[in-house]
Design a protein around this motif. Structure first.
Motif, PDB file in Angstrom:
ATOM      1  N   ASP A 108      14.955  -0.673 -12.338  1.00 27.25           N
ATOM      2  CA  ASP A 108      13.534  -0.946 -12.559  1.00 27.25           C
ATOM      3  C   ASP A 108      12.842  -1.374 -11.258  1.00 27.25           C
ATOM      4  O   ASP A 108      12.059  -2.332 -11.230  1.00 27.25           O
ATOM      5  CB  ASP A 108      13.363  -2.024 -13.625  1.00 27.25           C
ATOM      6  N   VAL A 109      13.149  -0.644 -10.162  1.00 28.80           N
ATOM      7  CA  VAL A 109      12.551  -0.929  -8.864  1.00 28.80           C
ATOM      8  C   VAL A 109      11.478   0.108  -8.584  1.00 28.80           C
ATOM      9  O   VAL A 109      11.731   1.320  -8.663  1.00 28.80           O
ATOM     10  CB  VAL A 109      13.606  -0.895  -7.744  1.00 28.80           C
ATOM     11  N   SER A 110      10.297  -0.343  -8.266  1.00 29.30           N
ATOM     12  CA  SER A 110       9.195   0.563  -7.971  1.00 29.30           C
ATOM     13  C   SER A 110       9.460   1.333  -6.686  1.00 29.30           C
ATOM     14  O   SER A 110       9.990   0.784  -5.717  1.00 29.30           O
ATOM     15  CB  SER A 110       7.891  -0.226  -7.836  1.00 29.30           C
ATOM     16  N   GLN A 111       9.110   2.605  -6.665  1.00 30.27           N
ATOM     17  CA  GLN A 111       9.262   3.432  -5.470  1.00 30.27           C
ATOM     18  C   GLN A 111       8.069   3.293  -4.524  1.00 30.27           C
ATOM     19  O   GLN A 111       8.010   3.971  -3.501  1.00 30.27           O
ATOM     20  CB  GLN A 111       9.446   4.892  -5.858  1.00 30.27           C
ATOM     21  N   LEU A 152      11.125  -1.291   0.700  1.00 26.66           N
ATOM     22  CA  LEU A 152      11.084  -1.402  -0.758  1.00 26.66           C
ATOM     23  C   LEU A 152      11.268  -2.852  -1.155  1.00 26.66           C
ATOM     24  O   LEU A 152      12.127  -3.549  -0.612  1.00 26.66           O
ATOM     25  CB  LEU A 152      12.205  -0.566  -1.394  1.00 26.66           C
ATOM     26  N   ARG A 153      10.488  -3.296  -2.129  1.00 30.24           N
ATOM     27  CA  ARG A 153      10.623  -4.651  -2.663  1.00 30.24           C
ATOM     28  C   ARG A 153      11.617  -4.605  -3.821  1.00 30.24           C
ATOM     29  O   ARG A 153      11.395  -3.927  -4.828  1.00 30.24           O
ATOM     30  CB  ARG A 153       9.267  -5.157  -3.139  1.00 30.24           C
ATOM     31  N   VAL A 154      12.741  -5.299  -3.642  1.00 32.61           N
ATOM     32  CA  VAL A 154      13.860  -5.197  -4.585  1.00 32.61           C
ATOM     33  C   VAL A 154      14.256  -6.592  -5.085  1.00 32.61           C
ATOM     34  O   VAL A 154      14.345  -7.532  -4.278  1.00 32.61           O
ATOM     35  CB  VAL A 154      15.073  -4.531  -3.896  1.00 32.61           C
ATOM     36  N   VAL A 178      12.237   8.599   5.105  1.00 33.91           N
ATOM     37  CA  VAL A 178      11.363   8.195   4.000  1.00 33.91           C
ATOM     38  C   VAL A 178       9.941   8.013   4.516  1.00 33.91           C
ATOM     39  O   VAL A 178       9.682   7.131   5.338  1.00 33.91           O
ATOM     40  CB  VAL A 178      11.850   6.880   3.351  1.00 33.91           C
ATOM     41  N   SER A 179       9.034   8.861   4.057  1.00 31.94           N
ATOM     42  CA  SER A 179       7.635   8.749   4.449  1.00 31.94           C
ATOM     43  C   SER A 179       6.719   8.545   3.257  1.00 31.94           C
ATOM     44  O   SER A 179       5.543   8.219   3.406  1.00 31.94           O
ATOM     45  CB  SER A 179       7.194   9.999   5.213  1.00 31.94           C
ATOM     46  N   SER A 180       7.239   8.723   2.050  1.00 29.92           N
ATOM     47  CA  SER A 180       6.452   8.518   0.834  1.00 29.92           C
ATOM     48  C   SER A 180       7.411   8.268  -0.320  1.00 29.92           C
ATOM     49  O   SER A 180       8.634   8.397  -0.181  1.00 29.92           O
ATOM     50  CB  SER A 180       5.584   9.752   0.533  1.00 29.92           C
ATOM     51  N   SER A 181       6.872   7.929  -1.459  1.00 33.11           N
ATOM     52  CA  SER A 181       7.711   7.662  -2.628  1.00 33.11           C
ATOM     53  C   SER A 181       8.448   8.909  -3.090  1.00 33.11           C
ATOM     54  O   SER A 181       9.441   8.820  -3.808  1.00 33.11           O
ATOM     55  CB  SER A 181       6.852   7.108  -3.778  1.00 33.11           C
ATOM     56  N   GLY A 182       7.991  10.076  -2.653  1.00 32.82           N
ATOM     57  CA  GLY A 182       8.654  11.312  -3.036  1.00 32.82           C
ATOM     58  C   GLY A 182       9.778  11.724  -2.092  1.00 32.82           C
ATOM     59  O   GLY A 182      10.371  12.791  -2.266  1.00 32.82           O
ATOM     60  N   SER A 183      10.059  10.893  -1.096  1.00 27.76           N
ATOM     61  CA  SER A 183      11.081  11.243  -0.103  1.00 27.76           C
ATOM     62  C   SER A 183      12.499  10.955  -0.575  1.00 27.76           C
ATOM     63  O   SER A 183      13.460  11.433   0.031  1.00 27.76           O
ATOM     64  CB  SER A 183      10.835  10.480   1.211  1.00 27.76           C
ATOM     65  N   PHE A 184      12.635  10.163  -1.637  1.00 30.34           N
ATOM     66  CA  PHE A 184      13.969   9.789  -2.092  1.00 30.34           C
ATOM     67  C   PHE A 184      14.655  10.975  -2.763  1.00 30.34           C
ATOM     68  O   PHE A 184      14.021  11.803  -3.422  1.00 30.34           O
ATOM     69  CB  PHE A 184      13.902   8.615  -3.063  1.00 30.34           C
ATOM     70  N   ALA A 214       0.858  -1.189   0.000  1.00 29.99           N
ATOM     71  CA  ALA A 214       0.000   0.000   0.000  1.00 29.99           C
ATOM     72  C   ALA A 214       0.885   1.226   0.000  1.00 29.99           C
ATOM     73  O   ALA A 214       2.066   1.151   0.259  1.00 29.99           O
ATOM     74  CB  ALA A 214      -0.915   0.006   1.233  1.00 29.99           C
ATOM     75  N   ASN A 215       0.248   2.359  -0.298  1.00 29.24           N
ATOM     76  CA  ASN A 215       1.009   3.607  -0.228  1.00 29.24           C
ATOM     77  C   ASN A 215       1.275   3.938   1.231  1.00 29.24           C
ATOM     78  O   ASN A 215       0.374   3.933   2.050  1.00 29.24           O
ATOM     79  CB  ASN A 215       0.191   4.736  -0.880  1.00 29.24           C
TER      80      ASN A 215
END
Length: 472
Positions: A139-142, A74-76, A121-127, A35-36
């Motif tokens: 090709d790893v999803s954020q 993160l799923r890597v 890191v609190s969201s995909s935009g934190s990177f 989930a987000n």
């Protein structure tokens, strides 16, 4: 409670300065559905905070600190883990004993989960831009996963444990001085009811510490030692330490040793050259005398404390410089007006410089009068006058000026413009330790003052010993 959470959040963000156990006794991980991360408004409240039942604990119960927190992940793909971890090292979780890479929630060998620091890191935009680029390149999803991470006592830093136990609004300390296997603490009154727990925590979180002690009184100005109580661990006070490449052994409960002075010891020793002569008036167990002898100087080392004198001799042998160190067990003034006075005339014609070290900050300035009229007739070579390095404490607003004025007063000669004052360290608020260095004026050394009577606070021992090592 809000204030406590902020303190814990802040301490989680920083790496601990102390070493902690690398063994994780109980870490339980269970993935929640993908989930987000920001879709959970209660996420911040789930970050570690100690259970309320540990507040006021005086006997350590490690199980009571267990807590489950939620962290992002993160799923890597497994094949990219090593390369990607280098790019994500600033964002991964940093927690004692907690792995940064764990098994994928679906238990697929082709994927792993990388645990992230929830404060970074609190969201995909934190990177950061560089991190995001690295993720795209592999090709790893954020998209962030949620992981339930069970933290135990072993995963907590010492300051977190103590902040959870000690009363709110009270100072919490996890700092100590390390002397070999001994951790030396100075606890405040409000911390004393928790002293045994504090000692156990410090020992648990610092590998190699097997004894924790607390100072129970001020340093005795006669022998420069202090009473202490053992808070945790073995009652073995014989420590072995290495400072600036030199090994020392001593009974920490019966002599003076301060690991914070290693830089100062080296600073003065660096002034000593091969062929120089060093008179160490308050030598302790040898932190000035032994490295000076290793540097090629002839050393006359003295200490009033019989235990310091014994360990000084031991450490001279331990470091194979016993042939260069002549040791004495005398009152400081008796040493100046005895061995130093006898040796000094023959040194004026020598090529080596003469150094006098007086490291007894509480009293050393008072001993400077021992140099007044020390020699009755001027030697034919007066260009090799001794350089004195004398230590003192000052609570004055201008400690440098204070040191010069006090030294001048005791010497009976103005030192302004003829000395250097070095700030050693801040001992306490409004209390500084300094070293004043100056060439001993011939007007003092050869003056006609009557020999001074002994009036210092350092008493003459009932039995004085004077033993010398064979010359090299």
């Amino acid at each position: 409670m809000l204030r406590l959470l902020k303190i814990v959040f802040s301490s989680v963000q920083k790496r601990s300065n102390t070493n902690v156990s690398a063994v994780l006794r109980s870490v339980s991980l269970a993935a929640s559905p993908s989930a987000n991360f920001v879709s959970h408004p209660q996420m911040e409240a789930k970050l570690y905070h100690a259970p309320p039942q540990v507040r006021g604990m005086t006997s350590l119960d490690k199980d009571a600190f267990a807590q489950t927190i939620t962290v992002p992940a993160l799923r890597v793909p497994t094949r990219f883990i090593n390369k990607l971890m280098k790019s994500l090292k600033k964002s991964t979780i940093q927690r004692p004993g907690v792995p940064r890479v764990v098994q994928d929630q679906e238990e697929s060998p082709d994927f792993r989960l990388v645990l992230l620091d929830p404060h970074r890191v609190s969201s995909s935009g934190s990177f950061s831009e560089a991190e995001a680029e690295a993720l795209r390149s592999f090709d790893v999803s954020q998209e962030l996963q949620h992981y339930e991470l069970r933290l135990t006592y072993d995963n907590l830093k010492s300051e977190e444990v103590l902040e959870a136990v000690l009363p709110l609004e009270q100072d919490v300390t996890s700092s100590f001085s390390r002397v070999g296997h001994i951790a030396h603490m100075n606890l405040r009154d409000h911390q004393l009811p928790y002293r045994n727990l504090i000692g156990k925590v410090i020992m648990d979180k610092n590998p190699g510490v097997t004894c924790v002690v607390n100072k129970t009184n001020n340093i005795d100005s006669t022998y420069r030692n202090f009473k202490m109580e053992v808070l945790a661990g073995e009652e073995n006070m014989v420590a072995k330490v290495k400072e600036n490449g030199v090994t020392y052994e001593f009974d920490f409960s019966r002599v003076y040793w301060n690991p914070r002075l290693s830089t100062e010891h080296q600073r003065v020793v660096d002034l000593v050259k091969r062929g120089d002569i060093v008179f160490d008036v308050f030598a302790g167990v040898g932190p000035f005398a032994i490295p000076a002898a290793r540097a090629g100087a002839a050393v006359f080392a003295n200490d009033l404390n019989p235990e310091s004198y014994r360990w000084l001799q031991h450490n001279s042998k331990l470091n194979k410089v016993e042939g260069k160190v002549k040791s004495f067990n005398l009152d400081g003034r008796a040493f100046v007006r005895g061995p130093l006075k006898r040796e000094l005339p023959a040194l004026f014609a020598g090529k080596g410089r003469v150094h006098v070290v007086m490291n007894l900050p509480a009293l050393a300035l008072e001993f400077l009068d021992a140099f007044r009229g020390l020699l009755q007739e001027e030697a034919p070579y007066d260009n090799n006058l001794p350089t004195v390095h004398c230590y003192g404490f000052s609570k004055d607003d201008n400690p440098e000026r204070d040191m010069v004025e006090r030294a001048s007063l005791v010497l009976g000669f103005p030192l302004e413009g003829r000395c250097n004052v070095h700030s050693v360290r801040n001992v306490a608020p409004n209390k500084d330790m300094l070293c004043i260095s100056f060439t001993l004026p011939q007007e003092v050394l050869f003056s006609q003052h009557e020999e001074q009577t002994e009036h210092s606070e350092e008493p003459t021992p009932k039995r004085q010993k004077c033993e010398t090592a064979d010359s090299s």
